[in-house]
Each structure stands twice: as structure tokens, then as C-alpha cells.
Write a protein that holds these residues in place. Structure first.
Motif, short mmCIF file in Angstrom:
data_model
loop_
_atom_site.label_atom_id
_atom_site.label_comp_id
_atom_site.label_asym_id
_atom_site.label_seq_id
_atom_site.Cartn_x
_atom_site.Cartn_y
_atom_site.Cartn_z
N MET A 208 9.78 -9.36 19.42
CA MET A 208 10.99 -9.69 18.68
C MET A 208 11.88 -8.45 18.71
N GLY A 209 13.12 -8.64 19.10
CA GLY A 209 14.06 -7.54 19.16
C GLY A 209 14.60 -7.17 17.80
N LEU A 210 15.27 -6.03 17.73
CA LEU A 210 15.82 -5.55 16.47
C LEU A 210 16.86 -6.49 15.87
N PRO A 211 17.82 -7.02 16.64
CA PRO A 211 18.78 -7.96 16.04
C PRO A 211 18.11 -9.21 15.46
N SER A 212 17.10 -9.71 16.14
CA SER A 212 16.38 -10.87 15.63
C SER A 212 15.63 -10.53 14.34
N ALA A 213 15.01 -9.36 14.31
CA ALA A 213 14.27 -8.94 13.12
C ALA A 213 15.21 -8.77 11.93
N TRP B 247 14.04 -6.47 -7.08
CA TRP B 247 12.92 -7.41 -6.95
C TRP B 247 13.06 -8.28 -5.70
N THR B 248 14.29 -8.64 -5.37
CA THR B 248 14.52 -9.44 -4.16
C THR B 248 14.13 -8.65 -2.91
N THR B 249 14.51 -7.38 -2.87
CA THR B 249 14.18 -6.54 -1.72
C THR B 249 12.67 -6.34 -1.60
N LEU B 250 12.00 -6.13 -2.73
CA LEU B 250 10.54 -5.96 -2.69
C LEU B 250 9.85 -7.23 -2.19
N LEU B 251 10.23 -8.37 -2.73
CA LEU B 251 9.62 -9.63 -2.30
C LEU B 251 9.95 -9.92 -0.84
N ALA B 252 11.20 -9.71 -0.44
CA ALA B 252 11.59 -9.97 0.95
C ALA B 252 10.84 -9.06 1.91
N SER B 253 10.61 -7.82 1.52
CA SER B 253 9.88 -6.90 2.39
C SER B 253 8.44 -7.34 2.59
N VAL B 254 7.80 -7.80 1.52
CA VAL B 254 6.42 -8.29 1.63
C VAL B 254 6.37 -9.54 2.51
N LEU B 255 7.27 -10.50 2.24
CA LEU B 255 7.27 -11.73 3.03
C LEU B 255 7.60 -11.47 4.50
N PHE B 256 8.55 -10.56 4.75
CA PHE B 256 8.89 -10.24 6.14
C PHE B 256 7.74 -9.52 6.83
N ALA B 257 7.03 -8.66 6.12
CA ALA B 257 5.88 -7.98 6.72
C ALA B 257 4.81 -9.00 7.13
N ILE B 258 4.57 -9.99 6.28
CA ILE B 258 3.61 -11.04 6.63
C ILE B 258 4.09 -11.81 7.85
N PHE B 259 5.40 -12.14 7.88
CA PHE B 259 5.96 -12.84 9.04
C PHE B 259 5.81 -12.02 10.31
N TRP B 260 6.15 -10.73 10.23
CA TRP B 260 6.10 -9.88 11.42
C TRP B 260 4.67 -9.71 11.91
N LEU B 261 3.72 -9.52 10.98
CA LEU B 261 2.33 -9.40 11.39
C LEU B 261 1.83 -10.69 12.04
N ASN B 262 2.25 -11.81 11.52
CA ASN B 262 1.89 -13.09 12.15
C ASN B 262 2.52 -13.19 13.54
N TRP B 263 3.73 -12.71 13.68
CA TRP B 263 4.40 -12.73 14.99
C TRP B 263 3.64 -11.86 15.99
N GLU B 264 3.18 -10.70 15.54
CA GLU B 264 2.48 -9.78 16.44
C GLU B 264 1.07 -10.25 16.77
N TYR B 265 0.33 -10.74 15.78
CA TYR B 265 -1.08 -11.05 15.98
C TYR B 265 -1.37 -12.53 16.16
N GLY B 266 -0.40 -13.40 15.92
CA GLY B 266 -0.57 -14.82 16.20
C GLY B 266 -1.58 -15.53 15.34
N TRP B 267 -1.61 -15.22 14.05
CA TRP B 267 -2.55 -15.87 13.15
C TRP B 267 -2.29 -17.37 13.06
#
Length: 88
Positions: free
Chosen positions: A1-6, A57-77
Motif C-alpha cells: 500500500m502506497g503512502l497516498p492510499s494509507a 480520542w478520535t485520533t487514538l481510536l483511529a490509530s489503533v483501528l488503522f494499525a489493525i487494518f495495516w497489519l492485516n494488509w501486510e500479513y493477510g489474516w
């Protein structure tokens, strides 16, 4: 995933997180606080909206959710093939 997409995905997750956070930050409307309503203002309008607290709080929650999304993108869970229920 490229930077603009992320960045685009993070922005979408951030907006979704804002709607998820709003009910939990303690915003009370004027009717609940017993304050008079300003002419032309909705009864549900809050007396004081905590913008900084909401953004934090929005930034904290979004960061956690995006980290889960990105890890799923990388590892294909969870893949698209796993979500295809027509194969059963």
C-alpha cells in the motif's frame, strides 16, 4: 500500500472513529443541563463541545483501528477469499 492510499484510508478511519467517539465523550444537550435555548438553536445543541478532547480520542481510536487494518494488509489474516460466502 502506497503512502497516498494509507493517508486516505487513515482519514476515512478517522472520520468513522469520530462518529464512534461522540456518544462516549460526555456531550450533554441544553435540555439535559436545564439551560435556556438560544433562538434558532436546536434543543439538542450542546452547551459546550469539547473539540480537543474529541479530536484526541478520535485520533487514538483511529490509530489503533488503522494499525489493525495495516497489519492485516501486510500479513493477510483476513482475505477477500475468506469473506466469499458463495463458495459454501
Amino acid at each position: 500500500m502506497g503512502l497516498p492510499s494509507a493517508v486516505a484510508v487513515y482519514f476515512l478511519v478517522w472520520v468513522l472513529s469520530a462518529f464512534l467517539v461522540l456518544p462516549f465523550i460526555g456531550v450533554r444537550n441544553r435540555r439535559e443541563e436545564g439551560d435556556p435555548r438560544v433562538p434558532g438553536q436546536a434543543d439538542s445543541a450542546p452547551k459546550r463541545f469539547p473539540m480537543a478532547q474529541t479530536a484526541l480520542w478520535t485520533t487514538l481510536l483511529a490509530s489503533v483501528l488503522f494499525a489493525i487494518f495495516w497489519l492485516n494488509w501486510e500479513y493477510g489474516w483476513v482475505t477477500v477469499d475468506m469473506l466469499d460466502w458463495t463458495q459454501w
